[in-house]
Enzyme design. Structure first.
Site, mmCIF file in Angstrom:
data_model
loop_
_atom_site.group_PDB
_atom_site.id
_atom_site.type_symbol
_atom_site.label_atom_id
_atom_site.label_comp_id
_atom_site.label_asym_id
_atom_site.label_seq_id
_atom_site.Cartn_x
_atom_site.Cartn_y
_atom_site.Cartn_z
ATOM 1 N N SER A 70 0.812 -1.219 0.000
ATOM 2 C CA SER A 70 0.000 0.000 0.000
ATOM 3 C C SER A 70 0.848 1.273 0.000
ATOM 4 O O SER A 70 0.346 2.332 -0.362
ATOM 5 C CB SER A 70 -0.943 0.004 1.209
ATOM 6 O OG SER A 70 -0.200 -0.118 2.401
ATOM 7 N N ASP A 84 -3.199 8.279 7.733
ATOM 8 C CA ASP A 84 -4.162 7.445 8.464
ATOM 9 C C ASP A 84 -3.366 6.643 9.494
ATOM 10 O O ASP A 84 -2.269 7.051 9.874
ATOM 11 C CB ASP A 84 -5.008 6.586 7.494
ATOM 12 C CG ASP A 84 -4.166 5.633 6.651
ATOM 13 O OD1 ASP A 84 -2.996 5.369 7.016
ATOM 14 O OD2 ASP A 84 -4.686 5.136 5.626
ATOM 15 N N HIS A 109 -0.338 4.867 7.043
ATOM 16 C CA HIS A 109 0.335 5.427 5.864
ATOM 17 C C HIS A 109 0.758 6.871 6.058
ATOM 18 O O HIS A 109 -0.018 7.669 6.591
ATOM 19 C CB HIS A 109 -0.593 5.308 4.648
ATOM 20 C CG HIS A 109 -1.069 3.914 4.431
ATOM 21 N ND1 HIS A 109 -2.315 3.483 4.827
ATOM 22 C CD2 HIS A 109 -0.435 2.841 3.922
ATOM 23 C CE1 HIS A 109 -2.440 2.188 4.542
ATOM 24 N NE2 HIS A 109 -1.301 1.775 3.997
#
Ligand SMILES: *[C@@H]1O[C@H](CO)[C@@H](O)[C@H](O)[C@H]1NC(C)=O
Ligand SMILES: *[C@@H]1O[C@H](CO)[C@@H](O)[C@H](O)[C@H]1NC(C)=O
Ligand SMILES: *[C@@H]1O[C@H](CO)[C@@H](O)[C@H](O)[C@H]1NC(C)=O
Length: 362
Positions: A39, A324, A327
């Site tokens: 991610s 978040d 990340h």
């Protein structure tokens, strides 16, 4: 070097690079850039999958050019997006999932949120594209490139020798595998030391596939960061402390990745592999470069640590390390990308940074 000197060096360096970027419209420093990862690099490959690990909704992308929800796990650009800019690419390297046509010769991004070195990693979230699958997708790309360039196998490989490859994998083999005993048996089967070894063994053969079969010769291997210091981890200590057990497990992995880089460089003399010292880069004091909030993310999050749909994020996003619960913000990514491209501290990359890697003759 004092913190302040470091800070000013970085500010100056970033200015110099951004100025030279805006003046120079030459060819990029490598003809192509291929990205394998999770991610931290995913730029939309997960959007079409059935998984909790996809974020093609607001407020993700709020600071991305045009404010568009591309599926990037940040408020703006990712580290590899910014790295591609430093390399002189005029457009971001597009996602494999939705990219067709001539542009693929400049590179593709195969990264997938929640994915890992191990095939099963991330299944708790749903669909994902493991590193093995990302390599298979690259094989499809190579056939397409051969037909676009009208080259035979040898010529195609000679072209692929010139590209830069970034591979950043392993965090989810901890977050979304080893440290989720309710879903995965790995922590019962292996000690952290054994698990790091098992991961590195599998990673070695994946990296060797990239070299032997797909012609990669300039490869940046991104080490694991401080996975125990994400807001998600910190929330588990119900306070401000990092989860030491997670950081030490990740360090065992990194401690095996560095000697692997040495072995690869010794054995494969026509290639160069570098270790990107993510832990080293995140070990300094983030407040020395202007960050104010380190232990919580900028947006309100759901139970898997991603921003809630249409939630209102913080306004001073450049003062937050995290976007978040997992990340980094684009502001963090800017610094990581810069230090990956050109080491600010000599330990940022080993044995050289990306700006030197790309200068090597293939
Ligand atoms: C490098 O070569 C040594 C000696 O032949 C071998 O034992 C080792 O497995 C090789 N490592 C890699 C990563 O290819
Ligand atoms: C990574 O950075 C840390 C902190 O600067 C340093 O102690 C470590 O030796 C570095 N690792 C490598 C392989 O250079
Ligand atoms: C943003 O930062 C500035 C300066 O640090 C501060 O004065 C302002 O209150 C902050 N705004 C918000 C919305 O947090």
């Amino acid at each position: 070097m004092t913190k302040d000197t470091l800070k000013w060096l970085m500010v100056i360096a970033v200015l110099v690079v951004s100025i030279s970027q805006s003046c120079v419209h030459g060819a990029p420093r490598v003809p192509c850039f291929f990205i394998f990862g999770d991610s931290l690099a995913d730029n939309g490959n997960n959007n079409l999958l059935t998984t909790l690990a996809k974020v093609n909704y607001a407020p993700y992308g709020i600071d991305y050019p045009g404010g568009v929800q591309t599926g990037r796990f940040s408020n703006g650009k990712t580290t590899v997006d910014i790295l591609a800019e430093f390399l002189g690419f005029e457009a971001p390297i597009p996602p494999f999932a939705t990219t067709k046509g001539q542009d693929i010769v400049k590179g593709l991004n195969y990264a997938s949120g929640a994915a890992g070195i191990r095939a099963e990693t991330g299944s708790n979230m749903g669909g994902h594209i493991s590193l093995d699958q990302q390599l298979l997708n690259h094989q499809i790309t190579i056939l397409r490139i051969a037909s676009i360039l009208r080259t035979n196998t040898l010529q195609t490989l000679q072209y692929l020798n010139k590209c830069l490859y970034s591979v950043g994998m392993g965090s989810n083999d901890y977050f979304n595998n080893y440290f989720m005993p309710q879903f995965y048996p790995t922590s019962k089967r292996y000690t952290p030391e054994q698990y790091a070894l098992v991961l590195i063994d599998q990673y070695t053969s994946q990296i060797l596939t990239l070299y032997n079969k797909y012609g990669a010769r300039k490869v940046a291997l991104v080490g694991l960061g401080l996975i125990g210091c994400t807001p998600n981890a910190i929330s588990k200590t119900k306070g401000t402390a990092c989860v030491d057990e997670w950081n030490s497990a990740a360090q065992l992995f990194n401690q095996k990745l560095v000697p692997l880089v040495d072995q690869l460089n010794t054995n494969l003399t026509d290639a160069k592999f570098i270790y990107v010292n993510s832990t080293g880069m995140s070990s300094g004091d983030p407040t020395s470069v202007g960050f104010k909030v380190l232990n919580v993310g900028c947006c309100p999050v759901n139970n898997v640590g991603q921003c809630i749909r249409s939630g209102t994020p913080c306004r001073n996003r450049s003062e937050y390390v995290f976007w978040d619960s997992f990340h980094p913000t684009e502001a963090s990514n800017q610094i990581t990308a810069f230090r990956t491209y050109k080491s600010v501290d000599p330990t940022d990359n080993y044995p050289m940074d990306v700006s030197h890697l790309v200068q090597l003759k293939p």
